[in-house]
Design a protein around this motif. Structure first.
Motif, mmCIF file in Angstrom:
data_model
loop_
_atom_site.group_PDB
_atom_site.id
_atom_site.type_symbol
_atom_site.label_atom_id
_atom_site.label_comp_id
_atom_site.label_asym_id
_atom_site.label_seq_id
_atom_site.Cartn_x
_atom_site.Cartn_y
_atom_site.Cartn_z
ATOM 1 N N ASP A 90 2.669 7.104 -11.777
ATOM 2 C CA ASP A 90 1.297 7.103 -10.504
ATOM 3 C C ASP A 90 0.463 6.074 -10.750
ATOM 4 N N THR A 91 0.393 5.471 -12.070
ATOM 5 C CA THR A 91 0.007 4.014 -12.209
ATOM 6 C C THR A 91 0.329 2.974 -11.286
ATOM 7 N N ALA A 92 0.198 1.879 -10.266
ATOM 8 C CA ALA A 92 0.468 1.050 -9.975
ATOM 9 C C ALA A 92 -0.713 0.492 -8.261
ATOM 10 N N VAL A 93 -0.536 -0.455 -7.801
ATOM 11 C CA VAL A 93 -1.404 -0.735 -7.179
ATOM 12 C C VAL A 93 -1.172 -0.568 -5.812
ATOM 13 N N TYR A 94 -2.546 0.770 -5.651
ATOM 14 C CA TYR A 94 -2.398 1.355 -4.393
ATOM 15 C C TYR A 94 -2.853 0.231 -3.131
ATOM 16 N N TYR A 95 -2.476 0.117 -1.994
ATOM 17 C CA TYR A 95 -2.672 -0.329 -0.744
ATOM 18 C C TYR A 95 -3.202 0.467 0.720
ATOM 19 N N CYS A 96 -3.781 0.221 1.197
ATOM 20 C CA CYS A 96 -3.469 0.705 2.417
ATOM 21 C C CYS A 96 -3.018 0.160 3.746
ATOM 22 N N ALA A 97 -2.881 0.402 4.567
ATOM 23 C CA ALA A 97 -2.386 -0.065 5.445
ATOM 24 C C ALA A 97 -2.409 0.972 6.612
ATOM 25 N N ALA A 98 -2.904 0.052 8.562
ATOM 26 C CA ALA A 98 -2.989 0.246 9.239
ATOM 27 C C ALA A 98 -2.086 0.368 10.250
ATOM 28 N N ALA A 99 -2.079 0.967 11.706
ATOM 29 C CA ALA A 99 -0.754 0.198 12.379
ATOM 30 C C ALA A 99 -1.389 1.644 13.275
ATOM 31 N N GLU A 100 -0.734 1.024 15.000
ATOM 32 C CA GLU A 100 -1.534 1.212 16.126
ATOM 33 C C GLU A 100 0.057 2.513 16.965
ATOM 34 N N PHE A 101 0.745 2.882 16.239
ATOM 35 C CA PHE A 101 1.729 3.803 16.446
ATOM 36 C C PHE A 101 1.669 5.013 17.694
ATOM 37 N N ASN A 102 1.734 4.764 18.886
ATOM 38 C CA ASN A 102 1.986 5.675 20.108
ATOM 39 C C ASN A 102 1.709 6.930 19.862
ATOM 40 N N SER A 103 2.231 7.570 19.175
ATOM 41 C CA SER A 103 3.262 8.856 18.872
ATOM 42 C C SER A 103 3.170 9.034 17.286
ATOM 43 N N GLY A 104 3.036 9.626 16.298
ATOM 44 C CA GLY A 104 4.035 9.928 15.128
ATOM 45 C C GLY A 104 3.597 9.489 14.297
ATOM 46 N N LEU A 105 4.317 9.100 12.729
ATOM 47 C CA LEU A 105 3.281 8.025 11.810
ATOM 48 C C LEU A 105 5.314 8.133 11.750
ATOM 49 N N SER A 106 4.330 6.979 10.249
ATOM 50 C CA SER A 106 5.450 6.268 9.632
ATOM 51 C C SER A 106 5.846 6.037 8.586
ATOM 52 N N ARG A 107 6.545 5.773 7.579
ATOM 53 C CA ARG A 107 7.155 6.022 5.698
ATOM 54 C C ARG A 107 6.904 4.138 5.888
ATOM 55 N N LEU A 108 7.351 3.663 6.208
ATOM 56 C CA LEU A 108 7.741 2.493 6.593
ATOM 57 C C LEU A 108 7.654 1.094 6.303
ATOM 58 N N GLU A 109 6.527 0.720 5.396
ATOM 59 C CA GLU A 109 6.220 -0.520 5.158
ATOM 60 C C GLU A 109 6.410 -1.430 6.148
ATOM 61 N N TYR A 110 7.274 -1.972 6.986
ATOM 62 C CA TYR A 110 7.342 -2.877 7.588
ATOM 63 C C TYR A 110 6.530 -2.822 8.817
ATOM 64 N N GLU A 111 6.519 -1.869 8.855
ATOM 65 C CA GLU A 111 5.963 -0.865 10.881
ATOM 66 C C GLU A 111 4.073 -0.722 10.882
ATOM 67 N N TYR A 112 3.524 -1.754 9.427
ATOM 68 C CA TYR A 112 1.960 -1.111 9.591
ATOM 69 C C TYR A 112 1.916 -3.427 9.542
ATOM 70 N N PRO A 113 1.500 -3.305 10.700
ATOM 71 C CA PRO A 113 0.911 -4.896 10.260
ATOM 72 C C PRO A 113 -0.166 -5.411 9.826
ATOM 73 N N TYR A 114 -0.847 -3.837 9.370
ATOM 74 C CA TYR A 114 -2.583 -4.514 8.475
ATOM 75 C C TYR A 114 -2.474 -3.969 6.913
ATOM 76 N N TRP A 115 -2.956 -4.904 6.435
ATOM 77 C CA TRP A 115 -2.905 -4.522 4.732
ATOM 78 C C TRP A 115 -4.108 -4.794 4.476
ATOM 79 N N GLY A 116 -4.915 -4.136 3.268
ATOM 80 C CA GLY A 116 -5.946 -4.303 2.482
ATOM 81 C C GLY A 116 -5.277 -5.345 1.196
ATOM 82 N N GLN A 117 -6.427 -5.355 0.516
ATOM 83 C CA GLN A 117 -5.800 -6.498 -0.779
ATOM 84 C C GLN A 117 -5.293 -5.366 -1.712
#
Length: 125
Positions: A90-117
């Protein structure tokens, strides 16, 4: 836009626990689906967990299912990742991300436009 700041990472022994937090500022937090991703050294960033705006829908990666719990507090503009039974992998850099999906969720990194450091999590064996 939304700005994201992660905290709560650190060094922990295998079998231990950590709780990551991601504080959001900017536009209305409750309008965003939130995700956690991680990137281990030498590896691509991977999906960990995601939670829909109201919290009614949640996804987990198979590798963390049963050990990690994602939650959110829309009143505090914060999403959490409770990590139990941690393993060295589990060792890693952990990032949170945000997206405005109209419905549902995504596991795909590129679908989240906003990221923390990112915040470092290190699990020793």
């Amino acid at each position: 836009q939304v700005q994201l700041v992660e905290s709560g990472g650190g060094l922990v022994q295998a079998g231990g626990s950590l709780r990551l937090s991601c504080a959001a500022s900017g536009r209305t937090f409750s309008s965003y689906a939130m995700g956690w991703f991680r990137q281990a050294p030498g590896k691509e960033r991977e999906f960990v967990a995601a939670i829909y705006r109201s919290g009614i829908s949640i996804f987990y990666a198979d590798s963390v299912k049963g050990r990690f719990t994602i939650s959110r507090d829309n009143a505090k503009n914060t999403v959490y990742l409770q990590m139990n039974s941690l393993k060295p992998e589990d060792t890693a850099v952990y990032y949170c991300a945000a997206a405005e999906f109209n419905s549902g969720l995504s596991r795909l990194e590129y679908e989240y436009p906003y990221w923390g450091q990112g915040t470092q999590v290190t699990v020793s064996s």
